[in-house]
Design an enzyme around this catalytic site. Structure first.
Site, PDB file in Angstrom:
ATOM      1  N   ASP A  14       0.863  -1.169   0.000  1.00  0.00           N
ATOM      2  CA  ASP A  14       0.000   0.000   0.000  1.00  0.00           C
ATOM      3  C   ASP A  14       0.909   1.231   0.000  1.00  0.00           C
ATOM      4  OD1 ASP A  14      -2.218   1.639   0.178  1.00  0.00           O
ATOM      5  OD2 ASP A  14      -2.445   1.389   2.340  1.00  0.00           O
ATOM      6  N   PHE A  15       0.347   2.380  -0.367  1.00  0.00           N
ATOM      7  CA  PHE A  15       1.175   3.592  -0.438  1.00  0.00           C
ATOM      8  C   PHE A  15       1.004   4.468   0.793  1.00  0.00           C
ATOM      9  CE2 PHE A  15       1.629   8.095  -1.762  1.00  0.00           C
ATOM     10  CZ  PHE A  15       3.005   8.087  -1.960  1.00  0.00           C
ATOM     11  N   ASP A  16      -0.197   5.013   0.996  1.00  0.00           N
ATOM     12  CA  ASP A  16      -0.431   5.932   2.108  1.00  0.00           C
ATOM     13  C   ASP A  16      -0.324   5.191   3.438  1.00  0.00           C
ATOM     14  OD1 ASP A  16      -1.481   8.567   0.769  1.00  0.00           O
ATOM     15  OD2 ASP A  16      -2.488   6.936  -0.260  1.00  0.00           O
TER      16      ASP A  16
ATOM     17  N   ASP B  19      -1.655  -0.638   5.952  1.00  0.00           N
ATOM     18  CA  ASP B  19      -1.938  -0.035   7.261  1.00  0.00           C
ATOM     19  C   ASP B  19      -3.418   0.150   7.542  1.00  0.00           C
ATOM     20  OD1 ASP B  19      -2.205   2.117   5.312  1.00  0.00           O
ATOM     21  OD2 ASP B  19      -2.339   3.443   7.059  1.00  0.00           O
TER      22      ASP B  19
END
Length: 259
Positions: free
Chosen positions: A25-27, A208
Site C-alpha cells: 500500500d502507499f499511504d 496499514d
C-alpha cells in the site's frame, strides 16, 4: 534500526525463494499519512529501497488511489507495477484494469457522486473524489463532528443502495459501482505475472488500513506468503511493524537478502 528477530526470520525465508512479488500500500506504508492526499510522498529511504528491490524482485504498489494519482504521488521506479482503485485498475491492463462499466453502473456511479456531493456540502474539510469505478468521501481535514456526521450519512444513505460496494477506510468512505477489493486485484496480478514467466512462489503484502485486511485474508501464510500490518489495530496480518520508517528498513533488508 533493523527489523525485529521475528520479521528478520520471515524475510530470510521469503528472500530465499525464487520469483516473489512484493506488494505495498502507499499511504501510511511508503508515505506517512498527511491531511492533503495530493501532498503525500514516499520517504526517501523507501524510494531508495524500491530502486534496489525492483532489480531482483517483482514489486507492485496496491492502493485505493486512482492510477494517475498514485503515479504522481509515488513516482515509482521503472518496473514497479501499479494497482489502483482498490484492485480495479492496473498499469498492466489499462486505466480500468480490464473492466468497463455498463450503462446501469455508469448511472449508479453518477448518482453516488451526486449523493456524496450533497453530504459534503456545508461541511468544511469534507470533499468528494471521483474515480473511474467509484466515488469517495474524504473527511481527514474536517472537524471531528463534521467528519463523523458525514461518514454516518454516507454509510446510512448511498452505501445501502442496491448494487453499491462500500469500503470504509481511515477518514474515507468509498462507494463503488463495481466490486472493490485489493485482495482480488493482488491475486489477479499474481496470476498475470505467473502466466508471463516463472510462477510467483510467494507474495509479501504490507498495508496499514482496514481496507488492506481484504488483501491479508486473500493471501496464504501457510503457502509462504507474508502479510505485514503497519501501525496499530486488530489485523489478520502475521507480522507487524510500527511505521513507514520501519517499512523502509524492512524493504532495504529484503533487498540485501535477495540474490
Amino acid at each position: 534500526m533493523s527489523p525485529s528477530p521475528e520479521v528478520l526470520t520471515s524475510l530470510r525465508e521469503f528472500a530465499a525463494r525464487g520469483r516473489v512479488l512484493v506488494a505495498l500500500d502507499f499511504d501510511g506504508v511508503l508515505s506517512p499519512l498527511v491531511d492533503d492526499p495530493s501532498a503525500a510522498r514516499p520517504l526517501p529511504e523507501a524510494s531508495a529501497a524500491l530502486e534496489r528491490l525492483v532489480a531482483t524482485t517483482d514489486v507492485a504498489l496496491v492502493s485505493g488511489r486512482d492510477l494517475d494519482d498514485l503515479r504522481a504521488c509515488a513516482n515509482p521506479p521503472a518496473g514497479v507495477v501499479l494497482v489502483g482503485g482498490h484492485g480495479t485498475q492496473s498499469s498492466l491492463e489499462g486505466a480500468a484494469g480490464g473492466q468497463s462499466l455498463s450503462g446501469a453502473e455508469t448511472d449508479l456511479l453518477q448518482r453516488l457522486g451526486a449523493a456524496l456531493d450533497e453530504i459534503a456540502a456545508g461541511r468544511d474539510g469534507v470533499h468528494v473524489e471521483r474515480k473511474p469505478m467509484s466515488a469517495v468521501l474524504h473527511t481527514r481535514r474536517a472537524s471531528r463532528p463534521d467528519a463523523e456526521s458525514a461518514t454516518q450519512a454516507a454509510l446510512a444513505g448511498p452505501a445501502t443502495w442496491d448494487g453499491v460496494h462500500a469500503l470504509r477506510g481511515k477518514e474515507v468512505v468509498e462507494l463503488g459501482a463495481v466490486e472493490l477489493g485489493k485482495g482480488a486485484g493482488l491475486l489477479r496480478l499474481r496470476e498475470r505475472l505467473t502466466g508471463e514467466g516463472p510462477a510467483v512462489e510467494a507474495v509479501l503484502f504490507a498495508g496499514d488500513d482496514v481496507t488492506d485486511e481484504n488483501a491479508f485474508t486473500a493471501l496464504s501464510p501457510e503457502g509462504g506468503d507474508l502479510t505485514v500490518k503497519v501501525g496499530d489495530g486488530e489485523t489478520a496480518a502475521v507480522l507487524r511493524v510500527g511505521s513507514p520508517v520501519e517499512v523502509a528498513e524492512l524493504l532495504n533488508t529484503l533487498a540485501d537478502l535477495r540474490p
